[in-house]
Design an enzyme around this catalytic site. Structure first.
Site, PDB file in Angstrom:
ATOM      1  N   HIS A 175      -6.523   9.964  -2.782  1.00 57.16           N
ATOM      2  CA  HIS A 175      -6.063   9.826  -1.405  1.00 57.16           C
ATOM      3  C   HIS A 175      -7.030  10.442  -0.393  1.00 57.16           C
ATOM      4  CE1 HIS A 175      -2.118   9.190   0.992  1.00 57.16           C
ATOM      5  NE2 HIS A 175      -3.154   8.969   1.747  1.00 57.16           N
ATOM      6  N   LYS A 203      -2.523   1.511  20.643  1.00 59.01           N
ATOM      7  CA  LYS A 203      -3.190   2.208  21.750  1.00 59.01           C
ATOM      8  C   LYS A 203      -4.378   1.386  22.226  1.00 59.01           C
ATOM      9  CE  LYS A 203      -1.742   6.702  19.926  1.00 59.01           C
ATOM     10  NZ  LYS A 203      -2.175   8.020  19.383  1.00 59.01           N
ATOM     11  N   TYR A 249       3.568   9.471   0.138  1.00 61.38           N
ATOM     12  CA  TYR A 249       4.610   8.827   0.929  1.00 61.38           C
ATOM     13  C   TYR A 249       6.004   8.970   0.299  1.00 61.38           C
ATOM     14  CZ  TYR A 249       0.412   6.356   2.563  1.00 61.38           C
ATOM     15  OH  TYR A 249      -0.839   6.032   3.022  1.00 61.38           O
ATOM     16  N   LYS A 252      -1.845   6.191  -4.625  1.00 62.56           N
ATOM     17  CA  LYS A 252      -2.909   7.175  -4.435  1.00 62.56           C
ATOM     18  C   LYS A 252      -2.502   8.520  -5.019  1.00 62.56           C
ATOM     19  CE  LYS A 252      -3.696   4.953   0.048  1.00 62.56           C
ATOM     20  NZ  LYS A 252      -2.357   4.343   0.162  1.00 62.56           N
ATOM     21  N   SER A 278     -10.182   7.037  -1.077  1.00 64.65           N
ATOM     22  CA  SER A 278      -9.749   6.875   0.307  1.00 64.65           C
ATOM     23  C   SER A 278     -10.254   8.066   1.110  1.00 64.65           C
ATOM     24  CB  SER A 278      -8.219   6.797   0.374  1.00 64.65           C
ATOM     25  OG  SER A 278      -7.771   6.622   1.704  1.00 64.65           O
ATOM     26  N   ASP A 336       0.851  -1.178   0.000  1.00 61.19           N
ATOM     27  CA  ASP A 336       0.000   0.000   0.000  1.00 61.19           C
ATOM     28  C   ASP A 336       0.895   1.238   0.000  1.00 61.19           C
ATOM     29  OD1 ASP A 336      -2.957   0.920   0.503  1.00 61.19           O
ATOM     30  OD2 ASP A 336      -1.681   2.157   1.795  1.00 61.19           O
ATOM     31  N   GLN A 372     -10.886   3.251   1.157  1.00 60.05           N
ATOM     32  CA  GLN A 372      -9.935   2.965   2.231  1.00 60.05           C
ATOM     33  C   GLN A 372     -10.070   4.052   3.292  1.00 60.05           C
ATOM     34  OE1 GLN A 372      -5.210   3.265   2.550  1.00 60.05           O
ATOM     35  NE2 GLN A 372      -5.795   1.691   1.078  1.00 60.05           N
ATOM     36  N   SER A 384       3.335  -2.803   9.089  1.00 63.96           N
ATOM     37  CA  SER A 384       4.512  -3.259   9.837  1.00 63.96           C
ATOM     38  C   SER A 384       5.701  -3.373   8.898  1.00 63.96           C
ATOM     39  CB  SER A 384       4.265  -4.615  10.499  1.00 63.96           C
ATOM     40  OG  SER A 384       5.400  -5.007  11.245  1.00 63.96           O
ATOM     41  N   SER A 385       6.855  -2.973   9.390  1.00 66.57           N
ATOM     42  CA  SER A 385       8.104  -3.211   8.661  1.00 66.57           C
ATOM     43  C   SER A 385       8.917  -4.302   9.344  1.00 66.57           C
ATOM     44  CB  SER A 385       8.929  -1.916   8.592  1.00 66.57           C
ATOM     45  OG  SER A 385       9.205  -1.446   9.906  1.00 66.57           O
ATOM     46  N   ARG A 395       6.541  -9.543  12.841  1.00 67.47           N
ATOM     47  CA  ARG A 395       5.223  -9.005  13.144  1.00 67.47           C
ATOM     48  C   ARG A 395       4.276  -9.168  11.961  1.00 67.47           C
ATOM     49  NH1 ARG A 395       2.183  -8.987  16.932  1.00 67.47           N
ATOM     50  NH2 ARG A 395       3.971  -8.420  18.248  1.00 67.47           N
ATOM     51  N   LEU A 404      -4.846  -1.574  13.783  1.00 71.57           N
ATOM     52  CA  LEU A 404      -4.236  -1.957  15.059  1.00 71.57           C
ATOM     53  C   LEU A 404      -4.211  -0.809  16.060  1.00 71.57           C
ATOM     54  CD1 LEU A 404      -1.241  -4.106  13.740  1.00 71.57           C
ATOM     55  CD2 LEU A 404      -3.632  -4.738  14.058  1.00 71.57           C
TER      56      LEU A 404
END
Length: 525
Positions: A360, A446, A302, A327, A391, A297, A413, A481-482, A486, A442
Site C-alpha cells: 500500500h 476540486k 479500508y 493491498k 502503491s 480496488d 498505483q 464512485s458509489s 456516475r 477526478l
C-alpha cells in the site's frame, strides 16, 4: 520463443486517429521494415494509405465491389494484396495505385490473404473452406495448390518459410509442413480468428471466439498459457505479440485494448470501467448495478474485504469477470506478516486468489519493504495472487527492488491528476514497463475554471474530461464512485478526443507535489 528484447512497455498514448473511411474499418497493416506507412481497408470498399506520423491520407485504392477484409504487404513494400466480400484478390502497385492483377476463383468471401517471404506466392483463405496458393510469377489463373481440409470458413493464414498455418471456424488450427508434406491439427473447440507464430516459430498465439487467446506449442499442440478477460463472442479479433514478445495485445468488442504479460498472464485492460472503492454501507447497493466488466480496488486498510467478497458472490457475476485488487497495510510490512496478510485477505474475501496485490505504501524502511516484496513474490508462486505491484512508490523505492535483483512490480498505483502529475515516477515506470494506475484522477471535484470550460467545449462534464486526459496520457485511471449513474458516466469517454492543444493546456496545470490532495507518501525515507 525468441528472447525478450526489452520490457513489455505497451504503448498507452493515443498518437493519431486516421478517420477517412466511411463505416467500419476491418483491417490495418503497417508497412514492412523501417517504412513508415499504414494501409487500412473497410466497409466502404476502399484501401487507404496513411502517413501515421502526420495522420494524413496519402492515397486511396478502389476496385473492390464489396467490403475489404484483409490486406498483406510485400517484403519490399512495393506491392500489397487485398481481399474481401467480392470473392476476389487484388494485387496493387503501392506508388501508382494501379491494380497489377485480379485473382478470382473462390466461391465465397475471402477473409484472409498472405504473401510468402519473397512475395512470389500468395495464399488466400475463404468462406468456401479452402486455402488456395497462387504463383505470382506466372499468369496461370488456376491455383498451384488447394488446401481443402477445413470444414468451415478459413479466417486466418500465416505463411512461414517451410509451413502454412491456418485457422478455421471449425475450431482447428492446421499446420502444413511443406517440406515433409505433413499436416498437424490442433483442435481448440471454438472458431479460430487469428494465428500468429512467434519469431522462432516455436509457439503461436491462437485467438478464438470464446474470449480466449491461447499460447500454443507449435510442435506438440500443447497449450502453454491462456489469456482471458476481454470480450469476444461475435467478431473477428486478432491478438499479437508486443515488443520483444514479452506481452500479448488484442482489442475487444467493448472498445478496449488488452495487454497481458506473456509469462505472468496479468490481464488488465487499458481502461477499466469502474473503481468501486466501497465504503462499508454502500457495498451491496453498488454491486447491484450491473456493469459488464468490473475492477474493485480494495485494501486491508479500508477494512471492507468481507463486504466486497459478499457483494461479488451476491452479484451473480462470475468471479473471473471481476478484477480484485487489495493491498498489504503499512504495519504488516515484513516477510511473515505480509504472507499472513495475504492469507487473511483471501479468507475475508472468500476467494481462491486475488488478481492484484499491492504494497500500500513505502511507509516502513528499506529492509522491511524488500521483505514485504519477497513475500508477495512467494504468494504469487503459490498461486494465491495472480499479479503483484506497489502503491505510492517513488523512483527510489522502485530502485530498491531493481538493485536487489527482484521481480519488477507490474503496477504502481499513485495519486495522479492534472495538478499532481508525478512526472519522475511516470518516467521511471514507463522506462521499466510498469503500469501506472492513477488514483484520485477526478481531483475529488476540486476543478478550476479551465477544466470546467474545457469540458464544456467537448460537451462533457469535468469528470469525463479528466478520465479522458488520463487515458490519453497512458494511465489506467481509477475514478471512485458509489453512485451507479456516475460510474456509467465516468466510462462514457470513448466518443471524443482531447486535442493536442487542449492536452497541453491541461498538462501545464501541474503543481508538482503541491498539487497533491491526498497523503501522497512517495518521498517516504
Amino acid at each position: 520463443m525468441a528472447p525478450s528484447r526489452g520490457p513489455a512497455v505497451t504503448p498507452r498514448n493515443l498518437h493519431k486517429t486516421l478517420a477517412n473511411h466511411k463505416g467500419p474499418v476491418h483491417v490495418a497493416r503497417y508497412a514492412k521494415g523501417t517504412a513508415k506507412y499504414v494501409l487500412s481497408g473497410g466497409q466502404d470498399r476502399t484501401v487507404r494509405l496513411w502517413n501515421p506520423e502526420l495522420g494524413t491520407e496519402i492515397k486511396s485504392y478502389s476496385a473492390h465491389g464489396y467490403e475489404v477484409l484483409s490486406i498483406t504487404v510485400a517484403h519490399d513494400n512495393s506491392r500489397f494484396a487485398s481481399s474481401g466480400g467480392d470473392r476476389q484478390v487484388f494485387l496493387w502497385d503501392v506508388m501508382t495505385g494501379q491494380t497489377i492483377r485480379r485473382i478470382p476463383g473462390h466461391m465465397g468471401k475471402i477473409f484472409t490473404v498472405e504473401f510468402n517471404e519473397d512475395a512470389t506466392v500468395l495464399a488466400s483463405g475463404s468462406y468456401d473452406s479452402t486455402v488456395r496458393l497462387w504463383d505470382l510469377r506466372s499468369q496461370n489463373r488456376q491455383p498451384i495448390q488447394t488446401l481443402d481440409e477445413a470444414r468451415d470458413a478459413v479466417q486466418t493464414i500465416h505463411v512461414g518459410k517451410s509451413y502454412i498455418a491456418t485457422g478455421s471456424v471449425d475450431g482447428h488450427v492446421r499446420t502444413y509442413d511443406l517440406r515433409m508434406g505433413e499436416l498437424r491439427t490442433d483442435f481448440l473447440g471454438h472458431p479460430v480468428t487469428a494465428v500468429v507464430p512467434s519469431q522462432d516459430n516455436q509457439t503461436y498465439l491462437a485467438t478464438t471466439i470464446d474470449a480466449h487467446v491461447r499460447l500454443m506449442d507449435m510442435s506438440t499442440g500443447k497449450m502453454l498459457n491462456d489469456f482471458t478477460g476481454h470480450a469476444s463472442s461475435s467478431y473477428r479479433i486478432r491478438a499479437c505479440f508486443g515488443h520483444g514478445e514479452a506481452s500479448v495485445i488484442c482489442g475487444d468488442e467493448e472498445g478496449k485494448v488488452w495487454a497481458w504479460d506473456l509469462v505472468d498472464d496479468m490481464s488488465c485492460p487499458s481502461w477499466v470501467l469502474v473503481r468501486m472503492l466501497f465504503d462499508r454501507p454502500q457495498v451491496t447497493d453498488a454491486s447491484d448495478h450491473q456493469i459488464e466488466r468490473r475492477h474493485i480496488d480494495s485494501a486491508r486498510m479500508y477494512r471492507n474485504e468481507e463486504q466486497v467478497g459478499q457483494a461479488v458472490r451476491e452479484s451473480g457475476i462470475p468471479r473471473d469477470e471481476i478484477f480484485i485488487t487489495s493491498k498489504v497495510n503499512n504495519p504488516e510490512h515484513g516477510f511473515g506478516t505480509a504472507l499472513a496478510a495475504v492469507d487473511d485477505s483471501l479468507k475475508k474475501f472468500g476467494f481462491d486468489y486475488i488478481d492484484l496485490m499491492l504494497i500500500h505504501s513505502p511507509l516502513s524502511d528499506k529492509e522491511r519493504r524488500l521483505q514485504t516484496w519477497k513475500a508477495l513474490i512467494e504468494a504469487k508462486k503459490q498461486g494465491k495472487v495472480r499479479t503483484i505491484g506497489v502503491s505510492n512508490y517513488g523512483p527510489r523505492h522502485l530502485e530498491e527492488i531493481r538493485e536487489a535483483g527482484l521481480e519488477t512490480p507490474a503496477v504502481n498505483q499513485v495519486e495522479l491528476h492534472p495538478f499532481c502529475q508525478q512526472k519522475e515516477i511516470v518516467d521511471y515506470c514507463n522506462k521499466h514497463g510498469i503500469v501506472v494506475e492513477a488514483y484520485t484522477p477526478l481531483i475529488r471535484g476540486k476543478w478550476d475554471n479551465k477544466i470546467v470550460e474545457l469540458a464544456k467545449k467537448y460537451h462533457k462534464d469535468p469528470a469525463q474530461l479528466l478520465v479522458r486526459w488520463s487515458l490519453q496520457r497512458g494511465y489506467v485511471p481509477l475514478p471512485k464512485s458509489s453512485n451507479p449513474d456516475r460510474v456509467v458516466s465516468n466510462a462514457n469517454v470513448f466518443d471524443f478526443e482531447i486535442s493536442s492543444e487542449d492536452m497541453a493546456t491541461v498538462n501545464a496545470m501541474d503543481r508538482g507535489k503541491d498539487g497533491a490532495i491526498t497523503w501522497n507518501p512517495v518521498d517516504a525515507p
